[in-house]
Every structure is written in structure tokens, then in C-alpha cells.
Write a protein that holds these residues in place. Sequence first.
Motif, mmCIF file in Angstrom:
data_model
loop_
_atom_site.group_PDB
_atom_site.id
_atom_site.type_symbol
_atom_site.label_atom_id
_atom_site.label_comp_id
_atom_site.label_asym_id
_atom_site.label_seq_id
_atom_site.Cartn_x
_atom_site.Cartn_y
_atom_site.Cartn_z
ATOM 1 N N GLY A 371 82.202 -23.984 122.106
ATOM 2 C CA GLY A 371 83.693 -23.783 122.248
ATOM 3 C C GLY A 371 82.743 -21.614 122.688
ATOM 4 O O GLY A 371 84.001 -21.505 123.269
ATOM 5 N N ARG A 372 81.810 -22.119 123.031
ATOM 6 C CA ARG A 372 81.620 -20.758 123.786
ATOM 7 C C ARG A 372 80.342 -20.518 124.609
ATOM 8 O O ARG A 372 79.115 -20.930 125.687
ATOM 9 N N LEU A 373 79.721 -19.646 125.626
ATOM 10 C CA LEU A 373 79.133 -19.373 126.265
ATOM 11 C C LEU A 373 78.473 -19.552 125.838
ATOM 12 O O LEU A 373 78.155 -18.336 125.353
ATOM 13 N N GLY A 374 77.090 -20.093 126.676
ATOM 14 C CA GLY A 374 75.707 -19.884 125.681
ATOM 15 C C GLY A 374 75.395 -19.048 127.446
ATOM 16 O O GLY A 374 75.300 -19.154 128.523
ATOM 17 N N TYR A 375 73.725 -19.484 126.879
ATOM 18 C CA TYR A 375 72.498 -19.323 127.253
ATOM 19 C C TYR A 375 71.258 -20.457 127.722
ATOM 20 O O TYR A 375 70.514 -20.528 126.211
ATOM 21 N N TRP A 376 70.479 -21.118 128.654
ATOM 22 C CA TRP A 376 69.748 -22.231 127.962
ATOM 23 C C TRP A 376 68.669 -21.905 128.292
ATOM 24 O O TRP A 376 68.301 -21.921 130.296
ATOM 25 N N THR A 377 67.467 -22.405 127.902
ATOM 26 C CA THR A 377 65.974 -22.323 128.324
ATOM 27 C C THR A 377 65.861 -23.813 128.010
ATOM 28 O O THR A 377 64.071 -24.021 127.989
ATOM 29 N N ASP A 378 66.089 -25.072 128.364
ATOM 30 C CA ASP A 378 66.058 -26.637 128.563
ATOM 31 C C ASP A 378 65.145 -27.065 129.716
ATOM 32 O O ASP A 378 64.638 -25.913 130.382
ATOM 33 N N GLY A 662 84.325 -14.749 126.264
ATOM 34 C CA GLY A 662 83.380 -15.896 126.560
ATOM 35 C C GLY A 662 83.570 -17.018 125.917
ATOM 36 O O GLY A 662 83.212 -18.286 125.286
ATOM 37 N N VAL A 663 84.457 -17.238 125.394
ATOM 38 C CA VAL A 663 85.502 -19.012 124.920
ATOM 39 C C VAL A 663 85.597 -19.368 126.130
ATOM 40 O O VAL A 663 86.625 -18.859 126.842
ATOM 41 N N LEU A 664 84.982 -20.786 126.083
ATOM 42 C CA LEU A 664 85.298 -21.713 126.910
ATOM 43 C C LEU A 664 86.890 -22.359 127.213
ATOM 44 O O LEU A 664 87.292 -22.483 125.796
ATOM 45 N N LEU A 665 86.715 -22.102 128.265
ATOM 46 C CA LEU A 665 88.603 -22.933 128.446
ATOM 47 C C LEU A 665 87.952 -24.586 129.278
ATOM 48 O O LEU A 665 87.899 -25.059 130.324
ATOM 49 N N ARG A 666 88.495 -25.036 128.056
ATOM 50 C CA ARG A 666 87.993 -26.879 128.079
ATOM 51 C C ARG A 666 89.272 -27.293 128.262
ATOM 52 O O ARG A 666 90.261 -27.480 128.924
ATOM 53 N N ALA A 667 88.815 -29.114 129.243
ATOM 54 C CA ALA A 667 89.847 -29.980 128.833
ATOM 55 C C ALA A 667 89.639 -30.511 127.920
ATOM 56 O O ALA A 667 89.047 -30.074 126.534
ATOM 57 N N ASP A 668 90.847 -31.170 127.575
ATOM 58 C CA ASP A 668 90.634 -32.327 125.974
ATOM 59 C C ASP A 668 89.991 -33.186 125.836
ATOM 60 O O ASP A 668 89.667 -33.415 125.228
ATOM 61 N N LYS A 669 89.601 -33.660 126.944
ATOM 62 C CA LYS A 669 88.579 -35.175 127.088
ATOM 63 C C LYS A 669 87.332 -34.671 128.101
ATOM 64 O O LYS A 669 87.833 -33.787 128.647
ATOM 65 N N PRO A 670 86.488 -34.908 127.130
ATOM 66 C CA PRO A 670 85.276 -35.214 128.868
ATOM 67 C C PRO A 670 85.929 -36.296 129.903
ATOM 68 O O PRO A 670 86.573 -36.764 129.807
ATOM 69 N N ILE A 671 85.432 -35.588 131.191
ATOM 70 C CA ILE A 671 85.137 -36.368 131.994
ATOM 71 C C ILE A 671 85.118 -37.198 132.778
ATOM 72 O O ILE A 671 83.571 -38.003 131.530
ATOM 73 N N THR A 672 85.462 -38.929 132.260
ATOM 74 C CA THR A 672 85.485 -40.375 132.198
ATOM 75 C C THR A 672 85.341 -41.397 133.357
ATOM 76 O O THR A 672 86.506 -40.473 134.094
ATOM 77 N N MET A 673 85.184 -42.140 134.107
ATOM 78 C CA MET A 673 85.322 -43.448 134.819
ATOM 79 C C MET A 673 86.639 -43.963 134.306
ATOM 80 O O MET A 673 86.670 -44.523 133.453
ATOM 81 N N LEU A 674 87.311 -43.708 135.822
ATOM 82 C CA LEU A 674 88.367 -43.972 135.277
ATOM 83 C C LEU A 674 89.031 -45.593 135.729
ATOM 84 O O LEU A 674 88.208 -46.076 136.397
#
Length: 869
Positions: A371-378, A662-674
Amino acid sequence: KTNMAAVVRFLLFVCIVASATADQIALSSGDVTVLVDTTTAAQEVVVDGKSWISGPAVNVTVYNMALEMMGIGQVFDGNDTYGEYKSVMFVYGREEVKHLQTETRAYKYSKDGVKERFIFTQTFLEAATSDFPNPSPPSPPGPPSCGGTVFNETDQTGGHLLQTITNVTSAAECCALCLKNESCGTYVRDPQYNHCFLIHGATGSYSRSDRQVGFVRDKPRPPSHSSNVITGFPTFTTAKRSTDLNCLVFGGCQDAGTYINQFTDNSASFGQTDGIPLVLYDSNLRTLLMGPLDNFFVAIHESKMGVNSSVFSAGIKASVQSIPKGFQHSTILMGGNSVNTTMYQFGDILLKNSGKKRTDPYSVVNRKIIGRLGYWTDNGAYYYHGHTGFDNHEEALKAVKKSFEDSNLPVRYYQWDDWWMHQLGDVGGMLYWWPMQSEIPDGITNWLEAPTSLYNPMYSNRNVYINNSDYNWLIDDPSKSGNAIPLGQKFYDDIFANGSKAQMAMFEQDFLCTTNTATGLTNTHLDHGKTWIVNMGLAAEKANISLQFCMMNPAHTLASTWVPSVTNGRATGDNVRVNTNNVLVMGLDALLMYAVGIFPSRDNVFTTEYQPGCALNYNNCTEPNVMLQNTVAMLGGGPYGPADGLNMTNTKLAMRSCRNDGVLLRADKPITMLDGAFKAGFDSVKRGRQSGPSVWGTYSQINHFRFSQILSISLDNSVDIEFSELDPYSVSDDEFAVYAWDGDMPSKSEINLLQEKLTIPASPNPDSKTLGFHHHRISKIVPNGFTLLGEVHKFVPMSSRRFHDLQTDDKEFMVKVSLASLETVTITLLDPNVNVVTVDCKAASCSEEDCDVEMTITCDVPSKTCSCK
């Protein structure tokens, strides 16, 4: 005999009982009928009067059991707390092998409103052990040889690293070095740096890669069966079909082997880790789904090529060493008229069975990461196994954190990847879940003064915890691997308590697929895999943290329904910018993850194109698809955060993801193939396996108003998407405002008013490294003529975290807006004359974490003016 009340089952609706021959029993639910032959127990599935799948349930000689029919009962009627049911029971096995006798039932339940669902349940009448009949003899090891080169996307060869040799200019030279070392079984050459790695042993799953991998010395193979399924039920073939079908097959590591293909004799071939669930569909999207209801670590759908057709079967893996008397395994077969809807309903069943709720990304625990903005080192990040300009990772992360503070980028957490703890490599496994002094001198403390997400690879059988009896370690057969897993909760209680010293908010368990396929830790016993992750989850709940699963097979995705703490899983290969096409599987993998209530993760992203000095120098530190990669990462719904080098982050781009806190403004569902993409691409799969056409959709729901987004990538041809698929509340004469977003505010001329459907134009790739794409946004025009476009500069312009309670009548248009403390936002609308109207909302202060300042946008219909108060 089976205790009816103990069988895993769900409610079914019975529409008709189809006609059957004298030797058949028909179980019908809706317009799907399962026909069971009373003499052979062969089954056939008929959909809308057409035979879709059929074949023998017994006497299948390509399978190790060569099972024989041993008796069949009549159709049983019953009633329990789940409603009315019908079932047919039969017994099959081998007369001379008592422990292979199984009682099998095909169930269908009836309840108003729910239809086309069947459950096949198999019960073992006696305990079974691994000494199944007719195994093939052990095979001797082959002679040392270079053989062919194999390409492995994730470069997970397993075994133990013996030596790293530099300046090796070819795979043949690397192989020759391996041949000279009698302990070397596998070589890996990195052509980018001309490094050659000599490996003792060889495990893992190989598909494609930027590295060259070769096998030099085979180990003796143990006795094996002609199938990987102990007892197949149900079993079908691709023969006798009266309609063309395609199949959606989930599989691979990171679920990244998922594909669609024709369901034919030559293409429906899958094995150990693939095809659960298996989805079949026709050109009109009439759909059948078959999948396990439990036992996910050891459940298998295997397809094997026969003389005239492919035989595929559901059951328990033959790697399981023993099965207790009374053990049951159930497989569901369900019909539908939509790939997306059928998948979602399948997930609902698994979640109802486990009691897990779908992930709420803004709950008190979950919001800390997803639910928040982060920083990644993957892998692929600027500071993955490197810290250019700094002595260690601690210095680098402190500097990055300060730069974000100076630029007012509200990064709320920091991810530490496999560079931080003591290990023998990711596959060799964790030795000590504690920071290496060379990378983090201040240790596992709050030196960063921010929440963290902490990583863990596989577990070495030489780790410092291995002799602690409280941890209940399961150690793998040394001939298979040098790995182990903790079966007790206390191990995770203890390391999570240590993680809390560094404000750990999420624990990432990686290399699940390698543990599943390259060791015997989770595939030789019915419960070990489940015990492992369930206890991990219980410890996570106790510690108030979430879990991320990484490098999953589909089995792990399904098994996440057992673990409420699992909020997300990786849905693509590592974003190392070498294979740009690895993002294209996201829309398919997201279908399965969304079905079971977790969010798919794209991986870390660069926010600027060129970042010299990055770790491992992938693609010369260049990201040719900045906007696309960031859009996919946000619309996927998993963790989102830049992975840039110091002072290389595009703050404006990163801020498109979130509020000013930093609170993410997300969609309600993941993006999936239609569904429209499945339909449009039905004939194109005749060219072979593929992941497209990649036309993906997501939405935000505000009351009964739905705001949709469509992302299309690398399209060769245009694709039509009907608005009725995007918005179930729409009617044929509804009008929608549509624009293609490029990051800027659309002009009036760029906004199209459409009815019924949207034609997505082709988007060919400009070059071999750059993906063509379009990003369309769709808002319904409300009855009083206003249209809400939202925050058009954000990745998700109409997040339900920002907007709620939309009300409209003949005089007013009103919507409530949630702002962060002292935040100013610009909201865009269209008035009834399709003129662009912007409204600024300025929030007062609030003090609580992630607090909301509520404001209301009101538009007056007669004057066509709007305000925010």
C-alpha cells in the motif's frame, strides 16, 4: 467406504439430466454433462451437446498403474449441509496390489444460482507406499560430455559453486574446464562478462536465459514409472472432440511458463509443474476449468503423448512415498462462459475452502508494503550485489534515503535482497539469517529508520540453526540436494523477531520452484510443503508482517490460499532489462493470482533510461521501456518502487504512483488478460504457444460506477473490446469517454465518445528492445452529462483510495475525495459539452499515519461549474 460428510465438495446446480446409453450414467449440471461408462468407468464431458473431452479412466497403459475396473455402483442421491447432490461410485485398481485399490466418486451438487460444477474424489482404501509396480530399472550415469547448451532464464542451476574462472570466451571452453574437474557436473557461462562457473551437481528447471548452461556429468537416475501420476482420476484424452479448443496452461518458475495453445494431440503436453489449473475454451469463450481442491504441493495434471491422442490425468505425484489409508484427493471440473469469470469463481471456491479472505492492500499490516511506495534492490536493481561509489550497501541505502527526503519523494520502506545475509548462493541456501558485516556494519538494527522487506533464499542443510530441535528441520536426501526446510513455526517466530529490529514489514520467500522440483522436500510427502508454509504464515501473523512468494510454480499460487499473510507473488521473470518480452506473461499469470486473492508483482523498475555504474551492467544499465515497465508494475498491484541509483530517480514519474505521503493509488484488481483478447487471439495460437494478444484490463469501482484501463502491448493487429466486458453495469446505449494516455493531460480533441466497443489499434515494436504499447482509459458519461476522469497524471487516475461515494442527479454531480495532509491535487472532469474542467483540492493538515482529509467535489449541472470543499 467414503464418509460422505468428509468429502471436500461445493454446491452445484442441476439443470438437466442428459440422455445416456445403456452402459452410461449421466451427471448433468447446467449445460455440462459428465458421462460415466458403467463397464470401464471411462468418462466423457459434453458441453452444450458437444463432446469436449473424453477417454479411459482405467486400463491406460501409458500410465504406471495399468488400473483395472473392479466394480461400479449406482447413482447415489443425498442431502447434507451443502445441499442436494448426486454421485456415482466405482472402485478400480489392481487385484494383485491391494494398496492400489481406490474408491472413486463423481459428484455434482445442486443449488439455485450455481451451476456446472462437478467434483471427482478419490479415496485410498488401503495405505499405499512408494513400491508401485512396474517401475523402469535404474539408469546408469552417462559418460562425461559437453552435450548441448541449455538456456535458463533465472540461472538457477542448483548444486554448489566450485570455482569461478574469468576470461572464458566460449561455452565450449567453459565446458572443457568443467570436464577437467571431476567434481564438476554443470557449467554456467556468463557471456556478458566471460565468467565461467563450475558447479557440483545439477538441479533446477531450465528454459531460456542470458547465460549458457550445460550438463557434463549425469547422476544415476532412480527407478521411475511411465507416469508422474500415482493414480489418475479423472483421466481424459484429446480424442473424440467435436469442437476446436484452446488451452490456457499455467506453469513454469515465477509462473513465467504460462501460455495459451491449441488443445490438440501435438500441443496439449505438460507435466510435473504445469497445467494446474487447466483451462479449456472455444472460440465463443465457452470454458471448462479443471483443478485440484487441495494437496497443491503434490497435486499434478500431467499430459503424455499417446499414439492417437494426448492423455491427461489429474492425481497425486508419483514422487510421494506413502499415502495413508482413507486419504482423499479431489479435483473440480467447472464450466463457464468467460475465462476470467470462471477463473475467479475457481479462486472463490479455494478461498471458501480455506477460509482466507482476498488481500486488502490497505489493511494495517498489508499497507506497509503493497500500500506504499518503496525502494528495491532485487536482481536488476542498481544496487543489487553492488554499491558503486560506496563501501557497502548500508552506506548506499542511507545516501539513497537522504536523496529521497531532499527531493520530497515519499519512499516508505526499503527492500534488502539476497546480498544482505550469509548464504551459499540462492540455491545452496541460507546459512545465517543475519547481516553480513561487510554489507551492513550496523547489523540488524533500525539504522535505516524505515520499514524493510527482508529476503530469504533456499535453506542450506549446513545452516547455523540446523541442530536446534525446536525448529523441526526436514533435511533433503543428500543425493538430491544440500537443502532443508523448517517445518516448525518457532524458527520463523525467532527470525521474524530479529527482523523486527530492522522494522521488517514483509518477508520474501524465494526459490519456491527450485525447492519444489530440485529437492524432495515438498514433493515426496503429502503434508510437508503445506506444513512448511502454513507455519511460516502463522509466524507472520504473530509478527504482524506480510509475506511475498517468489519463483512460484502454480502449485504455490494455489497454496497461498492456505496462508492469509501471503499478499503477493512474483508473476514475471526478474526485470533485468535483457529479455524485454518477459513482461508479456504478466496478464496471464495475473489471472491465477487474482483468482486466489493475491496481487502479482512485476519486480523492481528503473524510472530513468540510462543509469551508468549499475550492478551487473544488465543491458548496459539501460531501460528502453521506462514508462511501460512502471505502468505494468503499478497496474499489477504488487509492491511498487524504483530501483534506481543515487540521484537517478525521476521523481515526477515515481510520484505518478502515490499521494504526497507515499500511499499508493492502486486499482481495485490486478491487470489481467481480457476475454476479448482470448477471443481475438483464438486462431492465432495455431502458430504455437504464446502469451497474447497482450490486451489487459483493470478497473476502479466507485459505487456502481466503474472506471477502466486497458494496456495493450506489442499487438500485430487491432483488437475489439466490448464495453459490456469492462463494465457489467453498462447498457447498450451508454456512452463512454476514452482517451489514450501518454502521461499528459488529454485535450478535448484527444477524447473520443464511444458506444458498445473500443478498437485497440496495433502497437508493433519499434525495435528489438523497445515494446510498442497503448494505455487507454475509459470513464462512463453519467446521466446528467458529466464525466469524471480523475487525476490524469497518475498511473491510476480513479483509485478508490482517492475517490468514493459518487452521487449524481439532474442538478448536481458529487464525489468525495481523500487527500493526505496538506496535499493539493488537480481533478479533471468533462462537462456535458465535453469541455475539459479542472478542479484543485487543497487539504488541511492531519497527524495520524496515512490519515485522510475528506473533501467533496460538487459540479452544478445548469452552470457547468465545479468546486472542491
